[in-house]
Motif scaffolding. Structure first.
Motif, PDB file in Angstrom:
ATOM      1  N   ARG A 114     -48.365  -0.545  38.216  1.00 21.65           N
ATOM      2  CA  ARG A 114     -47.092  -0.022  37.796  1.00 21.65           C
ATOM      3  C   ARG A 114     -46.265  -1.077  37.287  1.00 21.65           C
ATOM      4  O   ARG A 114     -45.874  -0.924  36.139  1.00 21.65           O
ATOM      5  CB  ARG A 114     -46.324   0.455  39.016  1.00 21.65           C
ATOM      6  CG  ARG A 114     -47.114   1.698  39.783  1.00 21.65           C
ATOM      7  CD  ARG A 114     -46.240   2.221  40.784  1.00 21.65           C
ATOM      8  NE  ARG A 114     -46.725   3.521  41.271  1.00 21.65           N
ATOM      9  CZ  ARG A 114     -47.127   3.769  42.525  1.00 21.65           C
ATOM     10  NH1 ARG A 114     -46.789   2.640  43.463  1.00 21.65           N
ATOM     11  NH2 ARG A 114     -47.929   5.050  42.917  1.00 21.65           N
ATOM     12  N   ASN A 167     -54.785   8.155  34.831  1.00 24.18           N
ATOM     13  CA  ASN A 167     -54.203   9.423  34.470  1.00 24.18           C
ATOM     14  C   ASN A 167     -54.954  10.546  35.020  1.00 24.18           C
ATOM     15  O   ASN A 167     -54.591  11.543  35.460  1.00 24.18           O
ATOM     16  CB  ASN A 167     -53.809   9.543  32.986  1.00 24.18           C
ATOM     17  CG  ASN A 167     -52.409   8.771  32.592  1.00 24.18           C
ATOM     18  OD1 ASN A 167     -51.519   8.356  33.621  1.00 24.18           O
ATOM     19  ND2 ASN A 167     -52.449   8.541  31.503  1.00 24.18           N
ATOM     20  N   TRP A 181     -46.643   6.608  37.827  1.00 27.02           N
ATOM     21  CA  TRP A 181     -46.687   5.394  37.427  1.00 27.02           C
ATOM     22  C   TRP A 181     -45.468   5.013  38.065  1.00 27.02           C
ATOM     23  O   TRP A 181     -45.001   3.670  37.801  1.00 27.02           O
ATOM     24  CB  TRP A 181     -46.552   5.618  35.922  1.00 27.02           C
ATOM     25  CG  TRP A 181     -47.902   5.543  35.337  1.00 27.02           C
ATOM     26  CD1 TRP A 181     -48.323   6.719  34.771  1.00 27.02           C
ATOM     27  CD2 TRP A 181     -48.945   4.484  35.191  1.00 27.02           C
ATOM     28  NE1 TRP A 181     -49.592   6.731  34.167  1.00 27.02           N
ATOM     29  CE2 TRP A 181     -50.103   5.247  34.673  1.00 27.02           C
ATOM     30  CE3 TRP A 181     -49.119   3.294  35.682  1.00 27.02           C
ATOM     31  CZ2 TRP A 181     -51.236   4.702  34.267  1.00 27.02           C
ATOM     32  CZ3 TRP A 181     -50.269   2.708  35.230  1.00 27.02           C
ATOM     33  CH2 TRP A 181     -51.397   3.181  34.598  1.00 27.02           C
ATOM     34  N   SER A 236     -47.470   8.356  30.653  1.00 25.60           N
ATOM     35  CA  SER A 236     -47.641   9.083  31.829  1.00 25.60           C
ATOM     36  C   SER A 236     -47.854  10.540  31.897  1.00 25.60           C
ATOM     37  O   SER A 236     -48.163  11.355  32.940  1.00 25.60           O
ATOM     38  CB  SER A 236     -46.475   8.768  32.825  1.00 25.60           C
ATOM     39  OG  SER A 236     -45.383   9.538  32.107  1.00 25.60           O
TER      40      SER A 236
END
Length: 623
Positions: A409, A432, A438, A493
């Motif tokens: 992150r 993903n 995230w 994201s």
């Protein structure tokens, strides 16, 4: 006795004969001295000894040498004899050319053949900067006859000329492309030699050759005959034949390609340039390399690495134990150049090359790569067990995995801010696909915000959340930004699963405020029904509508100029159906304004020098 009679009473002082003008007696010469032609590069001859130390040098200008005669004796022949003899030989050569059509005198003409050979030898000395009998005047005389300075090049010239004639009969012009290397290089050489010839420099070009080429319609300057599009076609033909646009040096096409690269750099730097978006697009379609530094070798190595990845599943080529150690060394060099790029140092690797290597999953750090793959497997197992990827930092079973998740992150945030980061698009995609969150708040709030959006949609009939719903509106705007990032290939994201859920609600992905736009269109439609046109003045009862109308015209101009714009073809069609005027100045003519001015003065008094028009700003600006 003859020499003593003609010996002057005093020895003349030596003079500089190098710059002596033609047809002017030399100062200090005896009255009977003949007029000499201009000569160059006269030096004393060290081989001839003087009779006495006090004897001044007497310059001997003979057919064999142009050196100082220090014997103290003059030549037995008069000084003008050399000039007359040279001109007599030139006349003999002229007669030979009239008879045979060229100046290539064979050895069976011993006297003239030796003289012709001597001229070539003296010309070669002159080119090498050595003392020589050859002068620019003599070069000009011989060039007028079409004299051939190098025998070896003459037959080659005739052969190439015959090839050029055949090319013109077949293609209709003398613009030989570079895919015919020998003839193409010869054509370019003729242009260079002609430039030397025109500048008065030594050149293999002659008047005869110039006339022969000109009579064929030869293009002496390619810029006047070949357009940019013609060169682009030549480049396309080269690529079809060779498979790339890496044109070798020494060709006209390479000079043109190098110029395009220079103009492209000017375009990027905002400097004046002939490069434009249309030309860039045309060259990009051919796969034109804008930076040719090691380009050919780089592409070959990249293809080898791509094949290695297909076979072994990664790009970790060893420079020691692999079957292709040179590829391993190349991969290590790319990592080294990438490191310099991230540190802001000069580097040979480009952003385009970095993107290509990222696309096949290169590990910029081997140590990082091994650990990352292992942690990804552990995260996949964690999700199967717990149903999500939110590993706590103090995870008792695997504390390293928690720290690794937090590190991903952090690297993602660096990438979003444009800082150096170890996260890549490939890694973002892999995470993903696991449904990685995230941010810690993201996993909790996304589902909650989605639920709020559903409730809003059921109540209002759309997903156009106004700004008064501050938290939900910020979340909606963020979804649009993340969707735009994924469209542009940037880190995001947003996932396909989220896109599908939002699409099912009728989510509007455009970042432009579509709800406000439709409201203003309705207001404009009502204005037209009342006034008959869409020319909303700025000081209208609804000033927002006037500003909005002007804004549409500005966005329309930006779209036409190829600049970023919120205007779309759909919006243009809607406004065109209403009779929208995109350029107000074209609507009202000069005559219309004059009539308007006359009416205004009739109503308000005939003051043609009025400075202000309180009720008509447009008329005031026109006046």
């Amino acid at each position: 006795q003859h020499q003593q009679q003609h010996q002057p009473h005093h020895q003349p002082q030596p003079h500089n004969l190098v710059n002596a003008p033609a047809n002017i007696p030399l100062p200090g010469a005896p009255p009977f001295a003949p007029i000499l032609p201009p000569v160059t590069n006269i030096v004393p001859n060290p081989k001839k000894r003087r009779q006495s130390k006090d004897a001044a040098p007497v310059y001997d200008i003979s057919a064999r040498s142009m050196t100082a005669n220090t014997t103290g004796r003059s030549n037995s022949a008069p000084r003008g004899h050399l000039y007359d003899k040279w001109m007599a030989n030139l006349e003999e050569l002229r007669q030979y050319k009239e008879k045979h059509g060229n100046c290539l005198v064979p050895q069976k003409y011993p006297h003239l053949g030796r003289w012709v050979k001597l001229q070539r030898r003296e010309y070669k000395k002159l080119e090498e900067g050595k003392p020589s009998l050859m002068t620019l005047e003599r070069i000009g005389c011989l060039n007028k006859l079409g004299f051939t300075w190098t025998i070896r090049g003459h037959s080659c010239w005739d052969d190439r000329f015959a090839e050029l004639k055949e090319y013109k009969e077949k293609h209709g012009d003398c613009l030989v492309p570079q895919r015919l290397p020998k003839l193409g290089q010869w054509v370019m050489s003729q242009r260079l030699e002609n430039k030397k010839f025109e500048a008065g420099k030594p050149s293999t070009m002659t008047l005869e050759r110039y006339e022969m080429l000109t009579s064929m319609g030869f293009a002496w300057t390619i810029q006047d005959h070949i357009t940019w599009e013609d060169r682009l076609k030549d480049l396309e033909a080269y690529k079809n034949e060779h498979g790339d646009c890496l044109v070798p040096r020494g060709t006209d096409l390479r000079l043109w390609a190098d110029k395009q690269r220079r103009e492209y750099r000017h375009f990027e730097d905002g400097k004046p340039t002939s490069m434009n978006l249309r030309r860039i697009e045309g060259l990009n379609k051919l796969g034109f390399p804008w930076n040719i530094t090691d380009k050919g070798d780089w592409e070959v190595r990249f293809e080898e690495l791509r094949q290695y990845k297909e076979e072994h599943g990664d790009c970790n080529v060893s420079a020691i134990v692999s079957n292709n150690p040179s590829l391993g060394r190349w991969v290590n060099r790319q990592r080294h150049e990438y490191k310099k790029l991230k540190e802001g140092k000069p580097t040979k690797i480009s952003e385009e090359q970095v993107s290509l290597l990222d696309s096949i999953g290169i590990a910029w750090s081997l140590r990082d790569h091994v650990g990352w793959e292992a942690r990804l497997v552990e995260l996949r197992e964690y999700k199967l067990k717990h149903g999500h990827c939110n590993v706590p930092q103090r995870h008792m079973e695997n504390p390293k995995l928690g720290r690794w998740v937090d590190h991903q992150r952090e690297e993602y945030r660096k990438l979003e801010k444009g800082k150096s980061s170890s996260i890549t698009l490939e890694r973002i995609g892999a995470l993903n696909r696991l449904g990685f969150a995230w941010s810690v708040q993201e996993h909790v709030s996304w589902e909650m915000r989605l639920k709020e959006l559903k409730e809003y949609s059921e109540e209002h009939g759309n997903c156009l959340v106004p700004r008064k719903f501050s938290q939900l509106r910020r979340w909606v705007d963020k979804q649009r930004r993340e969707y735009k990032n994924i469209d542009e290939g940037k880190p995001s994201s947003m996932t396909l699963e989220k896109i599908g859920i939002l699409n099912a609600l009728g989510f509007v992905w455009s970042t432009s405020d579509k709800g406000d736009w439709e409201v203003q269109v309705d207001a404009l439609r009502r204005y037209k029904e009342e006034y008959g046109d869409c020319l909303v003045p700025r000081k209208y009862v609804n000033p927002t509508l006037g500003r909005w109308v002007n804004h549409q015209r500005q966005e329309y101009r930006r779209l036409k100029e190829g600049k970023p714009s919120s205007m779309t073809q759909e919006k243009i069609d809607v406004l065109d159906d209403m009779g929208f005027v995109w350029l107000v100045r074209d609507l009202v003519s000069w005559q219309d304004r004059l009539e308007e001015l006359l009416r205004y003065n009739t109503e308000n008094g005939k003051d043609l020098f009025r400075q202000r028009f309180p009720n008509n700003d447009e008329l005031g600006r026109w006046v």
